[in-house]
Design an enzyme around this catalytic site. Structure first.
Site, PDB file in Angstrom:
ATOM      1  N   ARG A  20      40.459  45.082  28.549  1.00  0.00           N
ATOM      2  CA  ARG A  20      39.824  46.222  29.200  1.00  0.00           C
ATOM      3  C   ARG A  20      39.819  47.389  28.217  1.00  0.00           C
ATOM      4  NH1 ARG A  20      43.315  43.989  33.139  1.00  0.00           N
ATOM      5  NH2 ARG A  20      42.185  43.247  34.977  1.00  0.00           N
ATOM      6  N   LYS A  45      46.087  46.934  33.860  1.00  0.00           N
ATOM      7  CA  LYS A  45      45.686  47.250  35.226  1.00  0.00           C
ATOM      8  C   LYS A  45      46.806  46.852  36.187  1.00  0.00           C
ATOM      9  CE  LYS A  45      41.815  46.882  38.355  1.00  0.00           C
ATOM     10  NZ  LYS A  45      40.467  46.355  38.533  1.00  0.00           N
ATOM     11  N   HIS A 116      33.028  46.261  28.817  1.00  0.00           N
ATOM     12  CA  HIS A 116      33.091  45.213  29.834  1.00  0.00           C
ATOM     13  C   HIS A 116      32.140  44.053  29.517  1.00  0.00           C
ATOM     14  CE1 HIS A 116      34.640  43.845  33.649  1.00  0.00           C
ATOM     15  NE2 HIS A 116      33.423  43.379  33.900  1.00  0.00           N
ATOM     16  N   TYR A 151      32.691  34.796  37.350  1.00  0.00           N
ATOM     17  CA  TYR A 151      32.076  34.460  36.068  1.00  0.00           C
ATOM     18  C   TYR A 151      31.546  33.028  36.055  1.00  0.00           C
ATOM     19  CZ  TYR A 151      34.316  38.697  34.380  1.00  0.00           C
ATOM     20  OH  TYR A 151      34.712  39.992  34.211  1.00  0.00           O
TER      21      TYR A 151
END
Length: 176
Positions: A20, A45, A116, A151
């Site tokens: 990230r 995160k 991203h 994904y």
């Protein structure tokens, strides 16, 4: 130039690890360990730590940056932050997004994203290469497998197209 070496190392790290944006701007020199080929994410995160594998190509670019560019960019005292601006400061998250976005646009990719995009690309190429979705989940640091599974739609679409092209029953005329 020095900023270009830094930028190439950043792009290679993003592509290799799927980090990230905020996970890329805070690491110190000690967070990259080339011998086992890992990147330590500290307080990612959800304030969770994890270890992410990093490819040799990305490590090679980090090494080039560390030996050639970073010594010219660092401003004493050196607090050990890995990626620095041309003024010797840690990269700000919005600056990193602008920098990466500029390269994505220059490469002609039809997307509005920046950091991203590399995360999504890594997940997609790993799935296409046959990686287990749970391994991808661990690399990306997803708490929930459903987040990673989004994904998989790209890979499923490709598999369906391959089925339509290659399966004999799919090439036969359909009954009325």
């Amino acid at each position: 130039d020095f900023a270009g070496l830094r930028d190439r190392a950043i792009l290679e790290v993003l592509y290799s690890t799927g980090l990230r944006r905020l996970e890329l701007i805070h690491p110190t020199l000690q967070d990259v360990d080339p011998l086992p080929g890992v990147w330590f994410v500290r307080e990612g995160k959800g304030q969770k730590d994890r270890v992410v594998p990093i490819g040799q190509r990305a490590l090679d670019w980090i090494e080039r940056y560390l030996t050639t560019a970073r010594p010219r960019l660092v401003v004493p005292p050196d607090d050990g932050v890995l990626f620095l601006t041309v003024r010797g400061r840690p990269l700000a998250s919005n600056r990193l997004s602008e920098l990466v976005h500029r390269y994505v646009v220059a490469a002609g990719f039809p997307t509005k994203g920046s950091c991203h995009v590399f995360r999504h690309t890594l997940a997609t190429v790993l799935l296409q290469g046959g990686a287990d979705v749970r391994h991808i989940q661990a690399i990306l640091g997803h708490a929930d497998l459903r987040t990673t599974a989004r994904y998989a739609h790209v890979v499923i679409d490709e598999l369906k197209a391959a089925l339509r092209r290659a399966h004999p029953a799919e090439r036969l005329p359909q009954p009325p």
